[in-house]
Design a protein around this motif. Structure first.
Motif, PDB file in Angstrom:
ATOM      1  N   ILE A   9      17.609 -63.236 -14.008  1.00  0.00           N
ATOM      2  CA  ILE A   9      18.713 -63.160 -13.054  1.00  0.00           C
ATOM      3  C   ILE A   9      18.840 -64.534 -12.407  1.00  0.00           C
ATOM      4  N   VAL A  10      20.056 -65.087 -12.477  1.00  0.00           N
ATOM      5  CA  VAL A  10      20.269 -66.466 -12.053  1.00  0.00           C
ATOM      6  C   VAL A  10      21.185 -66.488 -10.837  1.00  0.00           C
ATOM      7  N   SER A  11      20.790 -67.231  -9.804  1.00  0.00           N
ATOM      8  CA  SER A  11      21.697 -67.419  -8.669  1.00  0.00           C
ATOM      9  C   SER A  11      21.835 -68.898  -8.364  1.00  0.00           C
ATOM     10  N   ASN A  12      23.011 -69.227  -7.819  1.00  0.00           N
ATOM     11  CA  ASN A  12      23.290 -70.602  -7.441  1.00  0.00           C
ATOM     12  C   ASN A  12      23.763 -70.590  -5.997  1.00  0.00           C
ATOM     13  N   GLU A  70      24.900 -65.580 -10.398  1.00  0.00           N
ATOM     14  CA  GLU A  70      25.787 -66.060 -11.472  1.00  0.00           C
ATOM     15  C   GLU A  70      25.781 -65.103 -12.644  1.00  0.00           C
ATOM     16  N   GLY A  71      24.637 -64.461 -12.894  1.00  0.00           N
ATOM     17  CA  GLY A  71      24.613 -63.537 -14.021  1.00  0.00           C
ATOM     18  C   GLY A  71      23.209 -63.059 -14.342  1.00  0.00           C
ATOM     19  N   ILE A  72      23.162 -62.062 -15.222  1.00  0.00           N
ATOM     20  CA  ILE A  72      21.882 -61.544 -15.723  1.00  0.00           C
ATOM     21  C   ILE A  72      21.910 -61.727 -17.235  1.00  0.00           C
ATOM     22  N   TYR A  73      20.849 -62.259 -17.768  1.00  0.00           N
ATOM     23  CA  TYR A  73      20.843 -62.598 -19.193  1.00  0.00           C
ATOM     24  C   TYR A  73      19.555 -62.129 -19.840  1.00  0.00           C
ATOM     25  N   ASN A  74      19.715 -61.585 -21.040  1.00  0.00           N
ATOM     26  CA  ASN A  74      18.528 -61.246 -21.816  1.00  0.00           C
ATOM     27  C   ASN A  74      17.939 -62.498 -22.451  1.00  0.00           C
ATOM     28  N   ILE A  75      18.841 -63.376 -22.894  1.00  0.00           N
ATOM     29  CA  ILE A  75      18.398 -64.682 -23.396  1.00  0.00           C
ATOM     30  C   ILE A  75      19.018 -65.733 -22.478  1.00  0.00           C
ATOM     31  N   LEU A  76      18.205 -66.632 -21.975  1.00  0.00           N
ATOM     32  CA  LEU A  76      18.689 -67.579 -20.969  1.00  0.00           C
ATOM     33  C   LEU A  76      19.650 -68.585 -21.613  1.00  0.00           C
ATOM     34  N   PRO A  77      20.880 -68.727 -21.057  1.00  0.00           N
ATOM     35  CA  PRO A  77      21.826 -69.688 -21.629  1.00  0.00           C
ATOM     36  C   PRO A  77      21.265 -71.120 -21.621  1.00  0.00           C
ATOM     37  N   GLU A  78      21.737 -71.884 -22.587  1.00  0.00           N
ATOM     38  CA  GLU A  78      21.299 -73.272 -22.798  1.00  0.00           C
ATOM     39  C   GLU A  78      21.260 -74.078 -21.486  1.00  0.00           C
ATOM     40  N   LYS A  79      22.340 -73.950 -20.686  1.00  0.00           N
ATOM     41  CA  LYS A  79      22.464 -74.809 -19.489  1.00  0.00           C
ATOM     42  C   LYS A  79      21.342 -74.602 -18.469  1.00  0.00           C
ATOM     43  N   TYR A  80      20.658 -73.464 -18.552  1.00  0.00           N
ATOM     44  CA  TYR A  80      19.564 -73.225 -17.596  1.00  0.00           C
ATOM     45  C   TYR A  80      18.187 -73.520 -18.193  1.00  0.00           C
ATOM     46  N   GLN A  81      18.189 -73.940 -19.452  1.00  0.00           N
ATOM     47  CA  GLN A  81      16.918 -74.001 -20.173  1.00  0.00           C
ATOM     48  C   GLN A  81      15.872 -74.890 -19.495  1.00  0.00           C
ATOM     49  N   ASN A  82      16.330 -75.956 -18.831  1.00  0.00           N
ATOM     50  CA  ASN A  82      15.346 -76.865 -18.234  1.00  0.00           C
ATOM     51  C   ASN A  82      15.010 -76.544 -16.790  1.00  0.00           C
ATOM     52  N   CYS A  83      15.535 -75.412 -16.298  1.00  0.00           N
ATOM     53  CA  CYS A  83      15.301 -75.078 -14.883  1.00  0.00           C
ATOM     54  C   CYS A  83      13.983 -74.336 -14.719  1.00  0.00           C
ATOM     55  N   LEU A  84      13.505 -74.407 -13.491  1.00  0.00           N
ATOM     56  CA  LEU A  84      12.270 -73.701 -13.174  1.00  0.00           C
ATOM     57  C   LEU A  84      12.521 -72.187 -13.124  1.00  0.00           C
ATOM     58  N   ILE A  85      11.636 -71.445 -13.751  1.00  0.00           N
ATOM     59  CA  ILE A  85      11.812 -69.984 -13.759  1.00  0.00           C
ATOM     60  C   ILE A  85      10.633 -69.342 -13.049  1.00  0.00           C
TER      61      ILE A  85
END
Ligand code: GUN
Ligand code: FE
Length: 420
Positions: A28-31, A36-51
């Motif tokens: 689950i991603v917020s900005n 912003e959305g819930i994803y089963n597979i994390l979209p490319e644009k978030y790949q380098n973010c801290l999880i």
């Protein structure tokens, strides 16, 4: 990217009262605090973010308590043999008078805030007391803690001990002071709070209604909680057709956003007034039982499309954890169903919805994990024996029925981690 928050786990919430939405092992991603959305597979644009990987834990919306009295917290579980009016006179008013002493208010409100936050309620509509100083202390404490709340100085100018009533002019002055000081806050905000019609003169109600209109502030109060109270209102407002009208005729009933606690005995005219004016009702099941007030006909109101939230009504209710109110709402509805099989009991999905998304509407887009909603989340950890064996829905139901703060391992409001 520093405004991004990405949580991973088993995400579960209610978009509608009918069903849980479940996303197993998802992100689950917020900005800037908004989802912003819930994803089963994390979209490319978030790949380098801290999880923040919460693994097999549950991620649920925080609880929204639409009615409680911060000042009464230390009184929870006392005077429980009394009905409303005696309980107010013999216990509550005596306690509330001490909140004009700063040190006591500081200690008691800190202990309230600790417990509220621990138990997962991070949005709440709160009654303080009539003391302006005491109410200001509560604002400061909750502001520092970072949770969302509407906080009201409890206005009353009659029918209560001298020590907790003020003149109309004093009340308006103190209420205005708090409005001016906090009206531009992001998370803790003022709410116009006539205690209930019996402790407010018509003139006071009128001025409070003007204040609500002038500053476009929300309103909270009590309504139709107890049969003796209703009779009393009839005698105090002889020209008024019903209890709701005492608020409505003074611009305190939906002219600005309004939440009314209890509403057990609304007659048909009052139900129509509630619907026409979009007044939100609060079901407080523990309080209704403890004070033997009655049982709100929740199913009837829901069928009519009336918006309802849940309240602990501390200290009419004895437990501050809103998951316990959810359980009690189901249990009360089952008692009604046993006696009248035509009245369908509330489901676990429905009560979760009432205590998250439905009540959350009072605060804007909160209480759900849809796009654009506030990132207000609890992380729930359960025993391995449970998590390894049961579905995500079953695990949430078990947490609601049997869980407590030991199961809540993290809390977020608008994407910010909340310390306990
Ligand atoms: N009606 C007026 N004041 C109160 C209060 O403090 N608690 C409850 N439950 N009902 C009220
Ligand atoms: Fe109350």
């Amino acid at each position: 990217m520093e405004n991004l928050l990405i949580l991973k786990g088993n995400i579960i919430f209610t978009q509608t009262p009918e069903e849980f939405k479940v996303y197993k092992d998802s992100y689950i991603v917020s900005n800037k605090g908004k989802i912003e959305g819930i994803y089963n597979i994390l979209p490319e644009k978030y790949q380098n973010c801290l999880i923040k990987d919460y693994r097999n834990r549950l991620i649920i919306p925080t609880f929204v308590d639409l009615h409680l009295h911060a000042s009464q917290f230390i009184q929870c579980g006392m005077g429980m043999n009394k009905k409303l009016l005696d309980w107010l006179n013999d216990y509550t008013f005596k306690l509330e008078k001490d909140f004009s002493k700063a040190q006591f208010a500081q200690e008691a409100y800190n202990s309230f805030a600790d417990e509220l936050i621990k138990r997962g309620t991070l949005r709440a509509c709160i009654f303080a007391t009539s003391s302006t100083i005491g109410t200001e202390i509560l604002f400061e404490i909750l502001k520092k803690r970072g949770i969302g709340a509407y906080i009201g100085k409890v206005d009353m100018d009659r029918n209560a001990p001298e020590s907790i009533i003020e003149s109309k002019d004093q009340l308006i002055k103190g209420t205005k002071y708090l409005i001016e000081k906090y009206k531009n806050e992001k998370l803790v905000k003022p709410i116009i709070t006539p205690r209930f019609a019996p402790t407010c003169s018509d003139e006071l109600l009128k001025e409070l209604g003007s204040l609500a209109n002038k500053y476009d502030l929300p309103v909270q109060s009590h309504l139709d909680e107890n049969l003796d109270e209703i009779k009393w209102v009839q005698s105090l407002f002889p020209k008024t057709k019903n209890y709701s009208q005492a608020y409505y005729l003074n611009d305190l009933f939906g002219q600005t956003k309004t939440v009314m606690a209890h509403c057990i005995y609304l007659n048909e005219d009052e139900i129509n007034l509630v619907r026409e004016n979009n007044v939100m009702l609060v079901h407080c099941p523990d309080s209704n039982i403890n004070l033997r007030s009655g049982i709100m006909p929740v199913r009837k109101y829901l069928d009519l499309g009336v918006p309802i939230g849940l309240g602990s009504d501390i200290a009419g209710g004895h437990r501050i954890a809103l998951n316990e109110s959810m359980v009690r709402a189901v249990q009360l509805s089952k008692i009604l169903n046993i006696n009248s099989p035509g009245i369908k009991p509330l489901s676990i999905q429905e009560v979760f919805y009432l205590g998250t998304k439905s009540g959350g509407k009072f605060f804007g887009n909160t209480g759900s994990f849809e796009k654009g909603y506030s990132m207000d989340a609890l992380i729930i950890e359960d025993d391995k024996l449970i998590s390894g064996r049961y579905s995500i829905e079953d695990r949430l139901e078990k947490f609601i029925y049997t869980g407590d703060d030991r199961n809540i391992c993290a809390r977020y409001v608008e994407g910010k981690y909340i310390e306990i």
